[in-house]
Design a protein around this motif. Structure first.
Motif, PDB file in Angstrom:
ATOM      1  N   HIS A   5       0.859  -1.178   0.000  1.00  0.00           N
ATOM      2  CA  HIS A   5       0.000   0.000   0.000  1.00  0.00           C
ATOM      3  C   HIS A   5       0.894   1.226   0.000  1.00  0.00           C
ATOM      4  O   HIS A   5       1.613   1.476   0.959  1.00  0.00           O
ATOM      5  CB  HIS A   5      -0.929  -0.007   1.213  1.00  0.00           C
ATOM      6  CG  HIS A   5      -1.832  -1.192   1.218  1.00  0.00           C
ATOM      7  ND1 HIS A   5      -2.928  -1.287   0.390  1.00  0.00           N
ATOM      8  CD2 HIS A   5      -1.781  -2.356   1.906  1.00  0.00           C
ATOM      9  CE1 HIS A   5      -3.527  -2.441   0.584  1.00  0.00           C
ATOM     10  NE2 HIS A   5      -2.848  -3.118   1.503  1.00  0.00           N
ATOM     11  N   GLY A   6       0.877   1.949  -1.085  1.00  0.00           N
ATOM     12  CA  GLY A   6       1.729   3.129  -1.240  1.00  0.00           C
ATOM     13  C   GLY A   6       2.608   2.973  -2.470  1.00  0.00           C
ATOM     14  O   GLY A   6       2.587   1.947  -3.150  1.00  0.00           O
ATOM     15  N   ALA A  28       5.556   2.903  -9.284  1.00  0.00           N
ATOM     16  CA  ALA A  28       5.275   4.325  -9.461  1.00  0.00           C
ATOM     17  C   ALA A  28       6.463   5.093 -10.027  1.00  0.00           C
ATOM     18  O   ALA A  28       6.296   6.136 -10.639  1.00  0.00           O
ATOM     19  CB  ALA A  28       4.869   4.945  -8.120  1.00  0.00           C
ATOM     20  N   ARG A  29       7.670   4.599  -9.802  1.00  0.00           N
ATOM     21  CA  ARG A  29       8.857   5.334 -10.235  1.00  0.00           C
ATOM     22  C   ARG A  29       9.951   4.325 -10.569  1.00  0.00           C
ATOM     23  O   ARG A  29      10.206   3.401  -9.815  1.00  0.00           O
ATOM     24  CB  ARG A  29       9.339   6.254  -9.127  1.00  0.00           C
ATOM     25  CG  ARG A  29      10.582   7.026  -9.457  1.00  0.00           C
ATOM     26  CD  ARG A  29      10.927   7.995  -8.304  1.00  0.00           C
ATOM     27  NE  ARG A  29      12.176   8.650  -8.552  1.00  0.00           N
ATOM     28  CZ  ARG A  29      13.342   8.242  -8.064  1.00  0.00           C
ATOM     29  NH1 ARG A  29      13.399   7.186  -7.295  1.00  0.00           N
ATOM     30  NH2 ARG A  29      14.445   8.883  -8.340  1.00  0.00           N
ATOM     31  N   ILE A  30      10.613   4.542 -11.713  1.00  0.00           N
ATOM     32  CA  ILE A  30      11.721   3.685 -12.123  1.00  0.00           C
ATOM     33  C   ILE A  30      12.967   4.549 -12.216  1.00  0.00           C
ATOM     34  O   ILE A  30      12.965   5.588 -12.871  1.00  0.00           O
ATOM     35  CB  ILE A  30      11.442   3.018 -13.487  1.00  0.00           C
ATOM     36  CG1 ILE A  30      10.180   2.169 -13.402  1.00  0.00           C
ATOM     37  CG2 ILE A  30      12.638   2.189 -13.935  1.00  0.00           C
ATOM     38  CD1 ILE A  30       9.658   1.701 -14.740  1.00  0.00           C
TER      39      ILE A  30
END
Length: 75
Positions: A5-6, A28-30
């Motif tokens: 979660h997040g 969410a971010r690479i």
């Protein structure tokens, strides 16, 4: 299977999953981290080894043309 979660951030690499696979997993971010710098250093080492060992410049094949490089720094 547990869920996170997040936001989930990933340090990508050549043996890891692709961007579409990571997106399906909810990443969410690479980040590429130091991979690009280390790839550049590896190329520089190959060029240097070739020049020193054989006096040839084949490792320079495919380099960004000079005028394209200059355009990257134009103001």
């Amino acid at each position: 299977m547990s869920r996170i979660h997040g936001p989930l951030n990933i340090l990508a690499g050549p043996e890891g999953p692709t961007i579409p696979e990571l997106a399906r997993l909810g990443v969410a971010r690479i980040s590429l981290g130091s991979w690009p710098a280390r790839a550049w250093l590896s190329l520089l080492m190959r060029i240097t080894a070739e020049v020193v060992s054989s006096g040839t410049f084949d490792a320079l094949e495919g380099a960004l043309p000079y005028h394209d490089a200059q355009r990257l720094f134009a103001i």
